[in-house]
Design an enzyme around this catalytic site. Structure first.
Site, PDB file in Angstrom:
ATOM      1  CE  LYS A  11       0.796   1.660   4.203  1.00 44.08           C
ATOM      2  NZ  LYS A  11       1.633   2.677   4.500  1.00 44.08           N
ATOM      3  CG  ASP A 141      -0.832   0.251   7.885  1.00 46.66           C
ATOM      4  OD1 ASP A 141      -1.650   1.166   8.129  1.00 46.66           O
ATOM      5  OD2 ASP A 141       0.369   0.453   7.649  1.00 46.66           O
TER       6      ASP A 141
HETATM    7  O1  C5P Z   1      -0.085  -0.626  14.466  1.00 44.71           O
HETATM    8  P1  C5P Z   1       1.340  -0.827  14.095  1.00 44.71           P
HETATM    9  O2  C5P Z   1       1.999  -1.889  14.941  1.00 44.71           O
HETATM   10  O3  C5P Z   1       1.571  -1.035  12.651  1.00 44.71           O
HETATM   11  O4  C5P Z   1       2.076   0.531  14.467  1.00 44.71           O
HETATM   12  C1  C5P Z   1       3.468   0.647  14.510  1.00 44.71           C
HETATM   13  C2  C5P Z   1       3.842   1.843  15.362  1.00 44.71           C
HETATM   14  O5  C5P Z   1       3.430   3.054  14.730  1.00 44.71           O
HETATM   15  C3  C5P Z   1       3.174   1.888  16.730  1.00 44.71           C
HETATM   16  O6  C5P Z   1       3.936   1.200  17.675  1.00 44.71           O
HETATM   17  C4  C5P Z   1       3.136   3.383  17.029  1.00 44.71           C
HETATM   18  O7  C5P Z   1       4.391   3.802  17.501  1.00 44.71           O
HETATM   19  C5  C5P Z   1       2.946   3.995  15.657  1.00 44.71           C
HETATM   20  N1  C5P Z   1       1.534   4.302  15.344  1.00 44.71           N
HETATM   21  C6  C5P Z   1       0.898   5.336  16.002  1.00 44.71           C
HETATM   22  N2  C5P Z   1      -0.418   5.599  15.699  1.00 44.71           N
HETATM   23  C7  C5P Z   1      -1.081   4.877  14.775  1.00 44.71           C
HETATM   24  C8  C5P Z   1      -0.436   3.826  14.093  1.00 44.71           C
HETATM   25  C9  C5P Z   1       0.882   3.567  14.396  1.00 44.71           C
HETATM   26  O8  C5P Z   1       1.475   6.029  16.842  1.00 44.71           O
HETATM   27  N3  C5P Z   1      -2.351   5.170  14.522  1.00 44.71           N
END
Ligand code: C5P
Length: 315
Positions: A11, A141
């Site tokens: 993506k 995601d």
């Molecule tokens: O959800 P995911 O594990 O992919 O997110 C990776 C990192 O990105 C999280 O640990 C956080 O630090 C940051 N993040 C965030 N807010 C979001 C998505 C991701 O702060 N909405």
């Protein structure tokens, strides 16, 4: 033994805006997500054992329980213990085509494919929203990666509203192979510098999401107006990543000088993408930019917007 083969697209973010903090430590986002045709191939089959086994052709991909695809399989085992004990362990083979740690949701789309594949393998009959709910526990995601196409994503990024499909838009992806950006670092640094601008009132946050939904970029998408889409690309994370990685900022400028429709960083980077009107423009831009930058570490891919998420394909 039955097996499934799935295509898992990468993506890009046509719009990524950070609007506030969340009590769970994540950020409130408004994003417009777009699948592209560059993707991994995931094969799922019952292995007649107890365990989950992961195989991948890419040396940088971990094969243990730190891999999101592994976590997705384990999550399905926990959620559906009866099916799990009936069907036994799972072999997952990942043919990696999406650059790793690149801001292209490579790990999330593999996990999304595992959820879709296990649902088929175990004949669970789960719907897309049910799979997305499980996916949201794995990563922000993952829900988008399941349904894919073009969509507005809000909340942590897990609330998905489909938008009209885009057509005939070519996408050049470019990444320095040796560069990677930590997503937690990018968000943490953004918070340190910009949290004074965050919206805190839930109504204000919702209003901002609505503004984007009824705004110019969504209009341009519904009209498939490539020029307008290119002009409206936006990513808040550029504000922290580009000063720390000047080579990425220079790469964006190099593409812009070639008169692409638009060029920004995808997600937390360091991949940048340039929108192009045609395949031939994409090919020409790649040859011009690689000649100008002349660095063997720079890799480019030419791909297209893709109207779907995880799809089964012939074995
Ligand atoms: O959800 P995911 O594990 O992919 O997110 C990776 C990192 O990105 C999280 O640990 C956080 O630090 C940051 N993040 C965030 N807010 C979001 C998505 C991701 O702060 N909405």
């Amino acid at each position: 033994m039955q097996s499934y083969c799935l295509f898992a697209p990468a993506k890009i973010n046509l719009h990524l805006e950070i609007i506030g903090d969340r009590p769970d430590g994540y950020h409130e986002l408004v994003m417009i997500m777009q699948s592209v045709s560059l993707g991994d191939i995931i094969r799922i089959r019952a292995n007649g054992r107890e365990e989950i086994r992961l195989f991948c052709n890419h040396p940088q991909v971990p094969l243990d329980d730190t891999n999101l695809a592994y976590k997705a399989a384990r999550k399905m085992q926990q959620e559906y213990p009866n099916a799990s004990s009936r069907e036994g362990g799972i072999d997952i083979t990942i043919e990696k085509n999406i650059p790793v740690a690149a801001g292209l949701a490579g790990g999330s789309t593999d996990a999304a494919a595992v959820l879709v594949g296990v649902n088929l393998l175990w004949k669970l009959g789960l719907t897309v929203p049910e799979l997305q709910q499980i996916g949201a526990t794995l990563g922000s995601d993952v829900p988008f990666c399941i349904s894919g196409g073009t969509a507005l994503a809000t909340g942590r990024g897990e609330k998905i509203e489909p938008l009209p499909d885009l057509q005939n838009l070519w996408v050049v992806l470019a990444k320095y192979e040796s560069l990677s950006v930590s997503t937690p670092w990018a968000y943490k640094t953004y918070r340190e510098r910009y949290s004074h601008q965050y919206l805190s009132n839930p109504e204000d946050i919702q209003r901002r999401a609505h503004q984007i939904h009824s705004g110019d970029l969504v209009k341009a998408i519904s009209q498939n107006n490539a020029r307008q889409i290119g002009a409206l690309l936006y990513n808040d994370l550029e504000k922290v990543v580009l000063p720390a990685y000047p080579a990425v900022a220079e790469l964006i400028e190099a593409f812009k000088r070639k008169n692409v429709l638009g060029c920004i960083m995808s997600g937390s980077g360091p991949t940048v993408f340039a929108l192009c009107e045609s395949q031939s423009q994409g090919e020409e831009v790649i040859s011009q930019v690689t000649a100008e930058i002349d660095n063997p570490d720079l890799h480019c891919w030419l791909t297209q917007v893709c109207p779907h998420g995880i799809m089964t394909v012939e074995n």
